[in-house]
Design an enzyme around this catalytic site. Structure first.
Site, short mmCIF file in Angstrom:
data_model
loop_
_atom_site.label_atom_id
_atom_site.label_comp_id
_atom_site.label_asym_id
_atom_site.label_seq_id
_atom_site.Cartn_x
_atom_site.Cartn_y
_atom_site.Cartn_z
CB THR A 337 -0.96 -0.20 1.66
OG1 THR A 337 -1.81 -1.75 1.08
CG2 THR A 337 -1.47 1.33 0.71
CB CYS A 420 -6.63 -6.02 3.89
SG CYS A 420 -6.66 -4.64 4.10
CG ASN A 522 3.87 -12.05 2.92
OD1 ASN A 522 2.86 -10.95 2.94
ND2 ASN A 522 4.82 -11.52 2.96
CG ASP A 524 8.49 -11.34 10.37
OD1 ASP A 524 7.96 -10.27 9.83
OD2 ASP A 524 8.57 -11.89 11.14
CB ALA A 547 5.45 -7.68 2.38
NE ARG A 548 6.28 -5.98 8.13
CZ ARG A 548 6.61 -5.86 9.70
NH1 ARG A 548 6.74 -5.33 10.35
NH2 ARG A 548 6.78 -7.39 9.94
#
Length: 682
Positions: A337, A420, A522, A524, A547-548
């Site tokens: 996002t 989400c 998904n 860490d 992701a992050r």
């Protein structure tokens, strides 16, 4: 701003008071070498774990006053300011700016924008250092004198007779204006989706046969298009012809209100569905193809009375008949996002990502033709394997959106977000709320997968509530319902991002799948060591979604492919920021508006990158994603600046790339993560 001369002496004198690296790891704090630590950074309370600002006193005062306390304006005031700004000389007509000719605009005196070239040039800000990004790629700059790099143009302006090149040729999936008008007028037809919905018995809001499902109170109206408003008492008012009726309480799910008879139907159904739609097949079991010629509302002799009659239906497309995407061992950048925009995805492709996916787009907004939501579907030519992620609460909404994207966009796969955790999404029955409604999950997957021939994937969390995982009970059926891959985020909705991902549960789910369903993990992933461990622990796992970890250090893709920990320098990191800015100016534009849009998304990204601690500064390698950085000094001034959690210092970095910010500029990070005690600064 750099390291003081006596820092080593100070830290050596106090070394006995510093906690040991293993104690810091237990407290989820990055174990930085004592020689680089700021004094007292580890002896203070947890609320002071972040490094102080490295900016000067004036910048820090600005941070407190302007950056975070920007005055909020009402919608009416914003509209008034926009109209006033539209008439000012700085808001020059694009055609006049491109050509330098006040007569070039076809609207002439009726144009709502300014044609005052002299007035624009007088108030225009100074050009930014560097070259125009469009000239660097061999294109003609479409912004003319409005470009913030106009001094580097080969000509002062593009001649009126020349054709402005389409600098967006490398980008696809723009919203067609004709399609947008049909969506606005509710005349866009969805023959494939409507046929599939009727085949599954999901018309008229009959979305499920399970007891945990709800019925549509409108007897056929697609409720997902009815605007809702959350009141203070946690109820939702459904607005039908300006007559509100509260039908939803507390948990965010609509109650069965089929006995409510005083609610008037909408004057015009959002998406008309013909009651006589019949499923007829030929002798060989296939459906005839005599349908309306075009989904955009064109009619033929079979539709002379203005009905939305769908004569025939297409046969359901089985998963085995689709062209599947092989996710095995590919580096997959997760849909992110705000920060997962097209320029950031381009950057990740340069750094080694194999598969990219657009930001999550809401189905209802896409069906309403919202240009801002359609912008999330844009694709760059460098994205060779690209998917879009959709979020919807009901089978009909998702199926129609899937058909719309299939006909209007170039994508390789479609992902449906069922994980989400955001409240505004969950309260509408979408996202991770679907994990409490397995029958609706089944209906959404069946309706969407039977509508298009593109591979359909889903993304879920382990469950809705912590300690009550339920994906393992659904995993065996997901492939039979029509999904070709499932991504499992190893946290529940209740956990958000606050705890370590449960990879043991992801492996348990992967072990229960058949050969046709690909399972992606998904959570860490922050180094090639994490990637290799999860892949070796579970051979059935196709790949790991990143992701992050990509937000904090996008060069993680390079690290995984080269099997190394990259001790990247501050100069190399700054070059990566430069490349992002270059991609951003190409995408959002090189005029003042494009520059400030690029700055905004750069700042949003910098609110993540400060969490990275260089390898050479660590006592324990590698850094974990959930470790919080203490206050520390870098190996040079630039690295120290990049380590700051102050928004004022992020702005300073942006000024090194995009020039000074406007006088009324303000910024506060949009994203807030529970994995950190504090993401706002000041």
């Amino acid at each position: 701003m750099g390291e003081p001369e006596n820092i080593t002496t100070v830290m050596a004198a106090d070394a006995s008071e510093l906690p040991k690296p293993e104690d810091l790891v237990a407290r989820s704090i990055v174990p930085v070498k004592s020689a680089f630590l700021r004094p007292h950074s580890l002896r203070s309370s947890s609320s002071s774990l972040n490094p102080p600002s490295t900016g000067d006193a004036e910048r820090n005062e600005r941070k407190d006053s302007d950056v975070f306390n920007k005055e909020k304006k009402s919608k009416r005031q914003i509209k008034r300011d926009r109209q006033k700004d539209q008439k000012s000389a700085k808001n020059i007509c694009s055609m006049v700016a491109k050509t330098g000719d006040v007569t070039a605009c076809k609207y002439g005196a009726n144009c709502r924008l300014s044609h005052d070239l002299d007035g624009f040039l007088k108030q225009k800000e100074e050009d930014l250092p560097g070259n125009c990004p469009f000239l660097e790629i061999g294109e003609c700059c479409p912004y003319g004198i409005a470009c913030r790099y106009s001094g580097t143009h080969r000509e002062a302006a593009v001649s009126a007779t020349s054709t402005v090149l389409n600098i967006k040729l490398s980008e696809t999936n723009s919203l067609n204006k004709d399609v947008q008008r049909h969506l606005w007028k509710n005349t866009f037809k969805f023959p494939m989706a409507d046929a599939q919905l009727k085949l599954l018995g999901l018309k008229k809001g009959n979305y499920s046969k399970g007891n945990d499902e709800i019925k549509d109170i409108e007897n056929g109206t697609d409720r997902s298009h009815i605007p809702t408003k959350c009141d203070d008492d946690d109820t939702i008012s459904t607005i039908v012809d300006d007559a509100p009726s509260k039908i939803c309480v507390n948990n965010g799910s609509l109650e069965d209100a089929s006995d409510v008879n005083d609610i008037r139907p909408q004057k015009k159904a959002k998406i008309p569905i013909d009651e006589e739609c019949d499923i007829t097949k030929t002798d060989n079991g296939t459906a005839p193809m005599e349908i309306e010629k075009h989904s955009r509302g064109e009619t033929d002799s079979l539709n002379q009375k203005g009905n939305s009659t769908i004569v025939d239906v297409f046969p359901t497309i089985h998963t085995r008949e689709k062209k599947l995407i092989d996710f095995r061992n590919k580096l997959y950048l997760a849909p992110l996002t705000t920060v997962g925009n097209l320029p950031f995805r381009r950057l990740c492709k340069v750094l080694g990502a194999d598969i990219t996916c657009g930001e999550m787009a809401m189905c209802t907004n896409l069906l309403q033709g919202q240009a801002s939501e359609w912008a999330l579907l844009r694709r760059h030519s460098s994205e060779d394997i690209f998917g879009v992620q959709l979020c919807g609460a009901y089978p009909d909404t998702v199926a129609r959106t899937v058909e719309l994207i299939n006909s209007e966009c170039s994508v390789d796969f479609i992902d449906i977000n069922m994980g989400c955790p955001i409240d505004i999404v969950v309260n509408k029955g979408a996202g991770s709320s679907l994990l409490t409604k397995p029958m609706r999950i089944k209906n959404i997957i069946q309706a969407a997968s039977g509508t298009v021939d593109k591979p359909l994937t889903i993304k879920v969390r382990t469950g809705f509530f912590e300690g009550r995982n339920r994906v393992d009970s659904l995993i065996a059926d997901i492939s039979n319902w029509g999904a070709s891959a499932v991504t499992i985020h190893g946290r529940s909705r209740q956990q958000r991002y606050s705890k370590v991902a449960d990879w043991d549960y992801i492996h348990q789910c992967a072990s229960k799948t058949s050969g046709s369903l690909q399972v992606l993990g998904n959570g860490d992933i922050f180094s090639h060591l994490d990637w290799n461990k999860h892949k070796s622990d579970c051979p059935k796992l196709s790949t790991c979604m990143i992701a992050r970890g990509a937000l904090v250090k996008p060069w993680i893709f390079t690290e995984i492919k080269e099997e190394r920990l990259w001790d990247i320098s501050s100069g190399e990191r700054f070059d990566i920021l430069k490349k992002f800015v270059h991609f951003g100016l190409e995408h959002w534009g090189s005029d003042s508006k494009g520059v400030e849009t690029t700055r905004y998304f750069l700042l949003e990204w910098l609110s993540y990158t400060y969490r990275y601690v260089p390898i050479a500064l660590l006592d324990v390698i590698p850094q974990r994603l959930n470790w919080r950085p203490p206050g520390y000094y870098g190996r040079d001034d630039l690295e120290t600046l990049m380590a700051s959690d102050s928004a004022a210092d992020w702005i300073r970095i942006s000024e090194m790339l995009l020039g000074k910010v406007p006088g009324d500029f303000g910024f506060a990070p949009k994203h807030k993560s529970n994995a950190y005690d504090k993401t706002e600064n000041g």
